[in-house]
Design an enzyme around this catalytic site. Sequence first.
Site, PDB file in Angstrom:
ATOM      1  N   CYS A  68      13.530 -34.033  36.372  1.00 46.25           N
ATOM      2  CA  CYS A  68      12.919 -34.722  35.236  1.00 46.25           C
ATOM      3  C   CYS A  68      11.909 -33.817  34.543  1.00 46.25           C
ATOM      4  O   CYS A  68      11.041 -33.240  35.207  1.00 46.25           O
ATOM      5  CB  CYS A  68      12.235 -35.999  35.707  1.00 46.25           C
ATOM      6  SG  CYS A  68      11.392 -36.892  34.374  1.00 46.25           S
ATOM      7  N   CYS A  74       3.868 -37.042  34.405  1.00 46.25           N
ATOM      8  CA  CYS A  74       3.945 -38.493  34.529  1.00 46.25           C
ATOM      9  C   CYS A  74       3.478 -38.903  35.922  1.00 46.25           C
ATOM     10  O   CYS A  74       3.721 -38.191  36.900  1.00 46.25           O
ATOM     11  CB  CYS A  74       5.386 -38.926  34.286  1.00 46.25           C
ATOM     12  SG  CYS A  74       5.835 -40.529  34.944  1.00 46.25           S
ATOM     13  N   CYS A  77       7.151 -40.634  39.601  1.00 53.19           N
ATOM     14  CA  CYS A  77       7.748 -40.016  40.779  1.00 53.19           C
ATOM     15  C   CYS A  77       6.780 -39.038  41.440  1.00 53.19           C
ATOM     16  O   CYS A  77       6.020 -38.341  40.769  1.00 53.19           O
ATOM     17  CB  CYS A  77       9.027 -39.269  40.398  1.00 53.19           C
ATOM     18  SG  CYS A  77      10.348 -40.357  39.814  1.00 53.19           S
ATOM     19  N   GLN A 252      13.931 -57.334  42.423  1.00 49.93           N
ATOM     20  CA  GLN A 252      13.999 -56.093  43.188  1.00 49.93           C
ATOM     21  C   GLN A 252      14.268 -54.933  42.236  1.00 49.93           C
ATOM     22  O   GLN A 252      14.877 -55.109  41.175  1.00 49.93           O
ATOM     23  CB  GLN A 252      15.105 -56.180  44.241  1.00 49.93           C
ATOM     24  CG  GLN A 252      14.881 -57.243  45.295  1.00 49.93           C
ATOM     25  CD  GLN A 252      13.691 -56.975  46.205  1.00 49.93           C
ATOM     26  OE1 GLN A 252      13.170 -55.857  46.263  1.00 49.93           O
ATOM     27  NE2 GLN A 252      13.239 -58.004  46.907  1.00 49.93           N
ATOM     28  N   PHE A 279       8.141 -67.267  49.979  1.00 50.45           N
ATOM     29  CA  PHE A 279       7.959 -66.331  48.863  1.00 50.45           C
ATOM     30  C   PHE A 279       9.330 -66.010  48.266  1.00 50.45           C
ATOM     31  O   PHE A 279       9.681 -64.855  48.037  1.00 50.45           O
ATOM     32  CB  PHE A 279       7.262 -65.036  49.310  1.00 50.45           C
ATOM     33  CG  PHE A 279       5.958 -65.240  50.022  1.00 50.45           C
ATOM     34  CD1 PHE A 279       4.781 -65.416  49.314  1.00 50.45           C
ATOM     35  CD2 PHE A 279       5.902 -65.251  51.422  1.00 50.45           C
ATOM     36  CE1 PHE A 279       3.574 -65.601  49.971  1.00 50.45           C
ATOM     37  CE2 PHE A 279       4.708 -65.440  52.088  1.00 50.45           C
ATOM     38  CZ  PHE A 279       3.535 -65.611  51.366  1.00 50.45           C
ATOM     39  N   GLU A 299       8.033 -71.289  47.069  1.00 52.23           N
ATOM     40  CA  GLU A 299       7.529 -70.289  46.126  1.00 52.23           C
ATOM     41  C   GLU A 299       6.432 -70.928  45.280  1.00 52.23           C
ATOM     42  O   GLU A 299       6.453 -72.136  45.039  1.00 52.23           O
ATOM     43  CB  GLU A 299       8.698 -69.804  45.239  1.00 52.23           C
ATOM     44  CG  GLU A 299       8.346 -69.055  43.983  1.00 52.23           C
ATOM     45  CD  GLU A 299       7.618 -67.761  44.237  1.00 52.23           C
ATOM     46  OE1 GLU A 299       6.704 -67.445  43.459  1.00 52.23           O
ATOM     47  OE2 GLU A 299       7.968 -67.071  45.229  1.00 52.23           O
ATOM     48  N   ASP A 347       9.252 -62.745  52.236  1.00 49.62           N
ATOM     49  CA  ASP A 347       9.231 -61.528  51.412  1.00 49.62           C
ATOM     50  C   ASP A 347       8.040 -61.623  50.456  1.00 49.62           C
ATOM     51  O   ASP A 347       8.200 -61.929  49.277  1.00 49.62           O
ATOM     52  CB  ASP A 347      10.543 -61.391  50.639  1.00 49.62           C
ATOM     53  CG  ASP A 347      10.578 -60.147  49.762  1.00 49.62           C
ATOM     54  OD1 ASP A 347       9.778 -59.217  49.998  1.00 49.62           O
ATOM     55  OD2 ASP A 347      11.401 -60.101  48.828  1.00 49.62           O
ATOM     56  N   CYS A 373       7.630 -54.421  50.721  1.00 53.59           N
ATOM     57  CA  CYS A 373       7.707 -53.172  49.965  1.00 53.59           C
ATOM     58  C   CYS A 373       6.506 -52.280  50.261  1.00 53.59           C
ATOM     59  O   CYS A 373       6.266 -51.301  49.559  1.00 53.59           O
ATOM     60  CB  CYS A 373       7.793 -53.448  48.465  1.00 53.59           C
ATOM     61  SG  CYS A 373       6.365 -54.342  47.807  1.00 53.59           S
TER      62      CYS A 373
END
Length: 420
Positions: A68, A74, A77, A252, A279, A299, A347, A373
């Site tokens: 990239c 940036c 990443c 996701q 969740f 939720e 989650d 995550c």
Amino acid sequence: MSEATMTTTCEIARLGLRGDGVTADGVVVPGALPGETVRVAPEEGTRPPRARLDAVLTPSSDRIAPFCPYFGTCGGCAVQHLAPAPYAAWKRDLVVGALARVGIEAPVGPLLDAHGTGRRRITLHVRASDGGPQAGFMAARSHALVPIDHCPVTEAALHRAPEIARRVSRPLGGGGGKPLDVQVTATAGGLDVDIRGHGPASDRARQALVLIAGELDLARLSLHGEVLIVRRPPEIPAGRSRLVPPSGGFLQATQEGETTLARLVVEGVGKAKRVVDLFSGAGAFSLALAEGHTVHAVEGEDGALKALDRAFRETGGLRTVTTERRDLFRRPLLAPELDRYDAVVFDPPRAGAEAQSARIAESKVPVVVGVSCDAGSFARDAALLVRGGYRLETVTPVDQFRHSPHVEIVGVFKRPGKKR
């Protein structure tokens, strides 16, 4: 001041949690890799101490060319310069290390690649400039905007997202007085766009945005989650179902990631008949589970539950799915409520589910599947379950955030001796 006093030479000992090189003395050097000898310029007053990479004097054999043009500028990443095998080992080690720090030894599987065709959502910042609105990402550790032409880690349909962000910003001042965030999602029905940061807009601005949505062939356009126009339903595949999430609602990162996580969740609950999905969001896991299980989805967001209920009712052949709106941070399900079920799936957001995990640990539910995550919050929640008598039987790291320090995790916990 001479260059000799401005720079220094050091060796990189390891790759840190954020993907930065770290010396034996703990100096963080973004862009450096373990084993490299580098010349750096120390940054004054930083904690932990940081240094800017000036030159790689002895490159690692694991160093590859980033693909990239914005990499290193940036703030997105972190590790495009690391070869695939050591990259996968580093991401797996993030999970192993997080569990070790809370005293848990568990079998951690190899990293599963779930990048698929790329990220299906991008959030761009729009700021005014002399040449008109600019759209891009923030530089690392900075509020400086890095304008981009496109982001190569996204699905091809999102490559025109920066131009879309610039166009929809114009009726709202082009990122002038109030900087804008424009979220663009690739869906089966086309691009779904939600604009944030402006506040209430005039009727004239709204009318202009509706016209622009037609010119850009958008599926849906929203302002702060309020739908301005739906030209086509922005549907997301969820197993056999077609889900229309609320504007700006959680998804996701990749379609492949969602498919992989849903498969692992279904495998994790095994033969459980009654499953509670905590969740649940708009129900990607609930809909997959409903292929063979009765599901109760809980939720806090009403729009997500309505989207789930609609997708369930429009999909034939599923088991029963019921929904409950509840703030699980303030009112977690208690052990007697949880004991009605044969399996729990949770989650939570990145911060984890400490209060809910403590209640699960008090329950008698035989199987718990945790999805996260964030390795740190996953490890904290796992420690609560383990102290409550659960055994962490399998841990699977899933890479849908390729080139970033984020890793998705699916852990399967079982209470010894409990069967249903």
